[in-house]
Design an enzyme around this catalytic site. Structure first.
Site, short mmCIF file in Angstrom:
data_model
loop_
_atom_site.label_atom_id
_atom_site.label_comp_id
_atom_site.label_asym_id
_atom_site.label_seq_id
_atom_site.Cartn_x
_atom_site.Cartn_y
_atom_site.Cartn_z
N CYS A 176 -8.92 -25.89 9.27
CA CYS A 176 -7.77 -24.79 9.90
C CYS A 176 -6.94 -25.47 10.83
CB CYS A 176 -8.13 -23.50 10.25
SG CYS A 176 -8.68 -23.76 11.87
N CYS A 195 -14.84 -27.39 8.83
CA CYS A 195 -12.88 -25.83 8.65
C CYS A 195 -12.24 -27.06 9.14
CB CYS A 195 -12.51 -24.90 9.24
SG CYS A 195 -11.76 -24.21 9.68
N ASP A 219 1.03 -0.93 0.15
CA ASP A 219 0.00 -0.33 0.18
C ASP A 219 1.19 1.57 -0.03
OD1 ASP A 219 -1.83 1.39 0.66
OD2 ASP A 219 -2.65 1.19 2.10
N HIS A 275 -7.45 -19.61 12.65
CA HIS A 275 -8.87 -20.18 11.57
C HIS A 275 -9.63 -19.11 10.76
CE1 HIS A 275 -13.13 -21.08 11.75
NE2 HIS A 275 -13.03 -19.86 11.70
N CYS A 294 -9.16 -25.57 14.00
CA CYS A 294 -10.19 -26.56 13.92
C CYS A 294 -10.20 -27.77 14.20
CB CYS A 294 -11.55 -26.37 13.09
SG CYS A 294 -12.22 -24.18 13.50
N ASP A 352 -8.36 -6.92 0.53
CA ASP A 352 -7.62 -6.86 1.93
C ASP A 352 -8.58 -6.05 2.69
OD1 ASP A 352 -6.29 -4.27 2.74
OD2 ASP A 352 -6.69 -3.95 0.92
#
Length: 376
Positions: free
Chosen positions: A311, A309, A89, A340, A314, A271
């Site tokens: 991840c 999920c 940015d 997560h 999880c 984003d």
């Protein structure tokens, strides 16, 4: 090189080849403002969380540790051990967020460091020089982000100045990419469309900046005070006037629902700090809305955050355990929630791409929106 692979309505499924790797779009860019994801999540972690692109901030890295130091360390990708593409940015949003400390002129902006108060000057040339030192894959043009609800005259003047600044950014990047000591001589410049919530100003600005034939374009200055309906209206009006054969990036947006609606309107890149910021406070996303793990009802909940999920949180931990960590102020609780949420966002983008590939994006969109609006 950017190639559109599928179109459904205005939604695009595309592939972008960069010097630092391929980006499948639509894509979410995880926000590592100072070359780190807040929440103790490393670049190595990001590889396992389906991250394609990391976003870093020009102003923050210029202030600390200094872009010259990052250049000496081989650029921001090497500095933070990230193998994939990076977008930086430009620092233009800090011109907006540090409004009480700034002074805007044609040359650029003088403002004070949020760390120690020392004066900083940044204009188009300085922003390009800093981003060149950072050696990001994609550099954003230096712009002013006016308040979404600013009056029309101010917005007109601001947008005209942003256009002049973009022309200077393009010239300076071309100069820098020709220098022998530039780390990434293939650095790309994205221009930014501004205009607050004035559709006609947005459209005219889109027409003007597309003439510069840049590698990509962003829609900036949204999610800064306007309603979601106003944001969607501006996207409906503006995106069709940006080149359809170039990537479109909606800056700083947003919630899962915002992203789905953005894809529906032709956006490629997103984003937002929400996944990490909310995760650090125990707020996690699921296919049935978000949960606040501080709530007492999760004290004995043996289920993972989201039973669908994959991840690390999880796969290995219960809501009850993560809630305990958060209540005990253990950093692991914050880290697991952030991981997560980043997985959730990146996995959602993968599902969106699959839906577009298979021509079922509209049905996927309706299913997700209905799930998020269910009562828990």
């Amino acid at each position: 090189m950017y190639k559109v692979l599928k179109i459904e309505g205005r939604a695009k499924r595309a592939r972008m080849e960069t010097v630092h790797g391929t980006i499948e779009t639509p894509a979410f860019m995880n926000v590592g403002t100072v070359a780190a994801i807040k929440g103790a999540v490393s670049s190595v972690d990001l590889e396992g969380l389906k991250t394609q692109v990391e976003l870093c901030n020009t102003y923050h890295l210029h202030v600390r540790p200094g872009d010259e130091i990052v250049k000496k360390m081989g650029g921001v990708r090497k500095f933070m051990s990230w193998k994939g593409p990076v977008l930086t940015d430009s620092g233009g949003f800090q011109v907006f967020s540090l409004a009480g400390l700034r002074k805007i002129k044609e040359e650029g902006v003088t403002f004070r460091s949020h760390i120690d108060g020392h004066k900083i000057f940044m204009g188009p040339e300085q922003s390009m020089q800093i981003q060149s030192n950072l050696a990001s894959t994609i550099a954003m043009a230096f712009d002013e982000c006016p308040n979404a609800l600013a009056d029309r005259r101010y917005v007109e003047d601001s947008v005209a100045r942003t256009t002049r600044w973009l022309e200077r950014c393009k010239a300076e990047m071309a100069r820098l990419n020709d220098l022998p000591d530039t780390l990434n001589r293939d650095q790309m410049l994205f221009g930014i469309n501004q205009g607050a919530i004035f559709a006609d100003i947005r459209i005219e600005h889109a027409k003007r900046i597309r003439e510069l034939d840049l590698p990509g374009y962003a829609v900036g200055g949204l999610a800064v005070g306007e309603s979601h309906e106003q944001m969607y209206h501006i996207l409906d009006e503006t995106v069709p006037y940006l080149p359809q054969d170039k990537p479109v990036y909606l800056m700083g947006v947003g919630t899962p629902e915002n992203i789905l609606e953005g894809v529906y309107r032709g956006v490629d890149f997103f984003d937002c700090v929400y996944p990490s910021r909310n995760g650090r406070h125990g707020h996690v996303y699921t296919n049935h809305g978000h949960l606040n793990l501080f709530n007492a009802k999760y004290q004995l909940d043996e289920r993972p955050i989201d039973e669908t999920c994959g991840c690390p949180a999880c796969r290995n931990h219960s809501r009850a355990y993560i809630r305990h960590l958060l209540k005990a102020n253990e950093m692991l609780g914050m880290r697991l929630c952030v991981m997560h949420n980043l997985w959730y966002y990146n996995n959602m983008m993968e599902e969106i791409r699959d839906a577009l590939d298979e021509g079922r994006f509209e049905s996927y969109r309706k299913m997700r929106l209905a799930g998020w609006h269910e009562k828990q």
